[in-house]
Design a protein around this motif. Structure first.
Motif, PDB file in Angstrom:
ATOM      1  N   GLY A  29       6.120 -16.845   0.449  1.00 29.09           N
ATOM      2  CA  GLY A  29       6.761 -17.586  -0.627  1.00 29.09           C
ATOM      3  C   GLY A  29       7.071 -16.787  -1.875  1.00 29.09           C
ATOM      4  O   GLY A  29       7.906 -17.176  -2.663  1.00 29.09           O
ATOM      5  N   GLY A  30       6.400 -15.664  -2.087  1.00 28.21           N
ATOM      6  CA  GLY A  30       6.665 -14.827  -3.258  1.00 28.21           C
ATOM      7  C   GLY A  30       7.275 -13.510  -2.836  1.00 28.21           C
ATOM      8  O   GLY A  30       8.071 -13.437  -1.911  1.00 28.21           O
ATOM      9  N   GLY A  31       6.845 -12.448  -3.498  1.00 27.27           N
ATOM     10  CA  GLY A  31       7.336 -11.114  -3.159  1.00 27.27           C
ATOM     11  C   GLY A  31       6.513 -10.481  -2.046  1.00 27.27           C
ATOM     12  O   GLY A  31       5.464 -10.986  -1.645  1.00 27.27           O
ATOM     13  N   TRP A  32       6.989  -9.374  -1.564  1.00 28.12           N
ATOM     14  CA  TRP A  32       6.286  -8.619  -0.531  1.00 28.12           C
ATOM     15  C   TRP A  32       5.075  -7.923  -1.131  1.00 28.12           C
ATOM     16  O   TRP A  32       5.134  -7.409  -2.240  1.00 28.12           O
ATOM     17  CB  TRP A  32       7.210  -7.579   0.096  1.00 28.12           C
ATOM     18  CG  TRP A  32       8.253  -8.180   0.976  1.00 28.12           C
ATOM     19  CD1 TRP A  32       9.544  -8.458   0.626  1.00 28.12           C
ATOM     20  CD2 TRP A  32       8.095  -8.587   2.329  1.00 28.12           C
ATOM     21  NE1 TRP A  32      10.196  -9.018   1.691  1.00 28.12           N
ATOM     22  CE2 TRP A  32       9.332  -9.109   2.755  1.00 28.12           C
ATOM     23  CE3 TRP A  32       7.029  -8.578   3.222  1.00 28.12           C
ATOM     24  CZ2 TRP A  32       9.530  -9.605   4.033  1.00 28.12           C
ATOM     25  CZ3 TRP A  32       7.234  -9.072   4.507  1.00 28.12           C
ATOM     26  CH2 TRP A  32       8.464  -9.573   4.896  1.00 28.12           C
ATOM     27  N   ALA A  33       3.971  -7.869  -0.349  1.00 32.33           N
ATOM     28  CA  ALA A  33       2.750  -7.190  -0.792  1.00 32.33           C
ATOM     29  C   ALA A  33       2.091  -6.528   0.415  1.00 32.33           C
ATOM     30  O   ALA A  33       2.237  -6.997   1.550  1.00 32.33           O
ATOM     31  CB  ALA A  33       1.783  -8.180  -1.440  1.00 32.33           C
ATOM     32  N   LEU A  34       1.364  -5.460   0.157  1.00 30.74           N
ATOM     33  CA  LEU A  34       0.606  -4.804   1.209  1.00 30.74           C
ATOM     34  C   LEU A  34      -0.514  -5.739   1.651  1.00 30.74           C
ATOM     35  O   LEU A  34      -1.345  -6.142   0.846  1.00 30.74           O
ATOM     36  CB  LEU A  34       0.026  -3.480   0.713  1.00 30.74           C
ATOM     37  CG  LEU A  34      -0.793  -2.687   1.728  1.00 30.74           C
ATOM     38  CD1 LEU A  34       0.069  -2.245   2.904  1.00 30.74           C
ATOM     39  CD2 LEU A  34      -1.437  -1.484   1.049  1.00 30.74           C
ATOM     40  N   TYR A  35      -0.539  -6.099   2.931  1.00 30.51           N
ATOM     41  CA  TYR A  35      -1.554  -6.987   3.484  1.00 30.51           C
ATOM     42  C   TYR A  35      -2.710  -6.202   4.101  1.00 30.51           C
ATOM     43  O   TYR A  35      -3.868  -6.526   3.910  1.00 30.51           O
ATOM     44  CB  TYR A  35      -0.926  -7.924   4.519  1.00 30.51           C
ATOM     45  CG  TYR A  35      -1.904  -8.869   5.158  1.00 30.51           C
ATOM     46  CD1 TYR A  35      -2.467  -9.911   4.431  1.00 30.51           C
ATOM     47  CD2 TYR A  35      -2.268  -8.720   6.489  1.00 30.51           C
ATOM     48  CE1 TYR A  35      -3.370 -10.785   5.011  1.00 30.51           C
ATOM     49  CE2 TYR A  35      -3.163  -9.588   7.084  1.00 30.51           C
ATOM     50  CZ  TYR A  35      -3.719 -10.616   6.343  1.00 30.51           C
ATOM     51  OH  TYR A  35      -4.620 -11.471   6.918  1.00 30.51           O
ATOM     52  N   GLN A  36      -2.359  -5.146   4.873  1.00 34.22           N
ATOM     53  CA  GLN A  36      -3.379  -4.292   5.464  1.00 34.22           C
ATOM     54  C   GLN A  36      -2.770  -2.938   5.807  1.00 34.22           C
ATOM     55  O   GLN A  36      -1.556  -2.801   5.946  1.00 34.22           O
ATOM     56  CB  GLN A  36      -3.995  -4.930   6.710  1.00 34.22           C
ATOM     57  CG  GLN A  36      -3.038  -5.119   7.861  1.00 34.22           C
ATOM     58  CD  GLN A  36      -3.721  -5.634   9.110  1.00 34.22           C
ATOM     59  OE1 GLN A  36      -4.854  -5.254   9.413  1.00 34.22           O
ATOM     60  NE2 GLN A  36      -3.042  -6.517   9.830  1.00 34.22           N
ATOM     61  N   GLU A  37      -3.646  -1.941   5.944  1.00 37.39           N
ATOM     62  CA  GLU A  37      -3.228  -0.592   6.312  1.00 37.39           C
ATOM     63  C   GLU A  37      -4.424   0.133   6.891  1.00 37.39           C
ATOM     64  O   GLU A  37      -5.568  -0.267   6.705  1.00 37.39           O
ATOM     65  CB  GLU A  37      -2.696   0.157   5.093  1.00 37.39           C
ATOM     66  CG  GLU A  37      -3.742   0.359   4.012  1.00 37.39           C
ATOM     67  CD  GLU A  37      -3.198   1.033   2.774  1.00 37.39           C
ATOM     68  OE1 GLU A  37      -2.248   1.829   2.881  1.00 37.39           O
ATOM     69  OE2 GLU A  37      -3.737   0.770   1.689  1.00 37.39           O
ATOM     70  N   GLY A  38      -4.138   1.208   7.604  1.00 29.82           N
ATOM     71  CA  GLY A  38      -5.200   2.031   8.169  1.00 29.82           C
ATOM     72  C   GLY A  38      -4.627   3.332   8.689  1.00 29.82           C
ATOM     73  O   GLY A  38      -3.411   3.512   8.766  1.00 29.82           O
ATOM     74  N   THR A  39      -5.514   4.251   9.053  1.00 28.06           N
ATOM     75  CA  THR A  39      -5.106   5.520   9.656  1.00 28.06           C
ATOM     76  C   THR A  39      -5.767   5.641  11.007  1.00 28.06           C
ATOM     77  O   THR A  39      -6.991   5.500  11.120  1.00 28.06           O
ATOM     78  CB  THR A  39      -5.504   6.717   8.763  1.00 28.06           C
ATOM     79  OG1 THR A  39      -4.851   6.570   7.496  1.00 28.06           O
ATOM     80  CG2 THR A  39      -5.085   8.032   9.396  1.00 28.06           C
ATOM     81  N   TRP A  40      -4.970   5.886  12.055  1.00 27.03           N
ATOM     82  CA  TRP A  40      -5.484   6.025  13.405  1.00 27.03           C
ATOM     83  C   TRP A  40      -5.632   7.515  13.729  1.00 27.03           C
ATOM     84  O   TRP A  40      -4.649   8.235  13.879  1.00 27.03           O
ATOM     85  CB  TRP A  40      -4.576   5.343  14.417  1.00 27.03           C
ATOM     86  CG  TRP A  40      -5.088   5.441  15.815  1.00 27.03           C
ATOM     87  CD1 TRP A  40      -4.523   6.142  16.840  1.00 27.03           C
ATOM     88  CD2 TRP A  40      -6.268   4.835  16.345  1.00 27.03           C
ATOM     89  NE1 TRP A  40      -5.277   6.004  17.976  1.00 27.03           N
ATOM     90  CE2 TRP A  40      -6.361   5.215  17.702  1.00 27.03           C
ATOM     91  CE3 TRP A  40      -7.268   4.027  15.820  1.00 27.03           C
ATOM     92  CZ2 TRP A  40      -7.400   4.795  18.532  1.00 27.03           C
ATOM     93  CZ3 TRP A  40      -8.298   3.615  16.649  1.00 27.03           C
ATOM     94  CH2 TRP A  40      -8.359   3.991  17.975  1.00 27.03           C
ATOM     95  N   SER A  41      -6.872   7.956  13.793  1.00 28.12           N
ATOM     96  CA  SER A  41      -7.217   9.338  14.103  1.00 28.12           C
ATOM     97  C   SER A  41      -8.674   9.364  14.569  1.00 28.12           C
ATOM     98  O   SER A  41      -9.555   9.822  13.852  1.00 28.12           O
ATOM     99  CB  SER A  41      -7.026  10.216  12.857  1.00 28.12           C
ATOM    100  OG  SER A  41      -7.382  11.546  13.139  1.00 28.12           O
ATOM    101  N   PRO A  42      -8.949   8.860  15.784  1.00 29.73           N
ATOM    102  CA  PRO A  42     -10.338   8.679  16.213  1.00 29.73           C
ATOM    103  C   PRO A  42     -11.071   9.943  16.649  1.00 29.73           C
ATOM    104  O   PRO A  42     -12.274   9.901  16.866  1.00 29.73           O
ATOM    105  CB  PRO A  42     -10.210   7.696  17.380  1.00 29.73           C
ATOM    106  CG  PRO A  42      -8.864   7.978  17.951  1.00 29.73           C
ATOM    107  CD  PRO A  42      -8.009   8.324  16.764  1.00 29.73           C
TER     108      PRO A  42
END
Length: 186
Positions: A50-63
């Motif tokens: 309903g509003g503006g775009w926002a970062l919801y989640q993030e991560g780095t894949w390097s196991p």
């Protein structure tokens, strides 16, 4: 030979999905995870409710100590995210793998086991790599992911392409990714 992973550039089209109560965009890019040129995949999900775009989640894949690069990401109709990419290392020829996270997994984590689509079997003499890789969701069922990426075959000097499909069991109801099929274009 070292490959050109084109790090820190979003190479594959970020994918958009509208869930009615919110909209999501998933994307990724290659990053240097240790300052010594070891590649990993930085992935993200943007959301709008309903509003503006926002970062919801993030991560780095390097196991582990291998390089992961030229990633592609997508989201199925249940909100599960898949991540496909090239992999290589000092004792690993360039191949293709994928991982994922269920919608119910902790934010910022790729909770599903890394799975091999195809192992590389030899070296290459080609510098550019993976520019044409892609991960998309089949519009017919909204659940099947289709992955296209490069890998190396013994005796071949140029990169090869592999196409494969997989999905989360029952489109997110089970806790593992099931490999469906794979083929090499002629």
């Amino acid at each position: 030979n070292k490959l050109d992973p084109l790090r820190e550039v979003v190479m594959n089209l970020p994918k958009y999905r509208n869930f009615g109560d919110h909209e999501s965009i998933v994307g990724n890019f290659t990053v240097d995870v240790d300052g010594a040129d070891r590649g990993g995949i930085r992935w993200f999900e943007l959301r709008r409710s309903g509003g503006g775009w926002a970062l919801y989640q993030e991560g780095t894949w390097s196991p582990d100590g291998d390089n992961r690069f030229m990633g592609a990401s997508a989201m199925d109709q249940s909100g599960n995210i898949a991540l496909g990419y090239s992999i290589s290392g000092s004792s690993l020829y360039p191949g293709v793998r994928y991982t994922g996270r269920l919608e119910s997994s902790p934010l910022g984590s790729m909770s599903e086991a890394e799975t091999t689509l195809v192992d590389g079997t030899g070296p290459i003499d080609y510098f550019r790599w993976g520019d044409y890789g892609s991960l998309s969701v089949d519009p017919q069922d909204g659940c099947t992911f289709w992955l296209v990426e490069n890998y190396a075959i013994s005796g071949q000097t140029k990169r090869q392409n592999r196409v494969g499909s997989f999905k989360f069991d029952s489109c997110g109801q089970a806790l593992d990714i099931q490999f469906k099929n794979s083929f090499e274009p002629q």
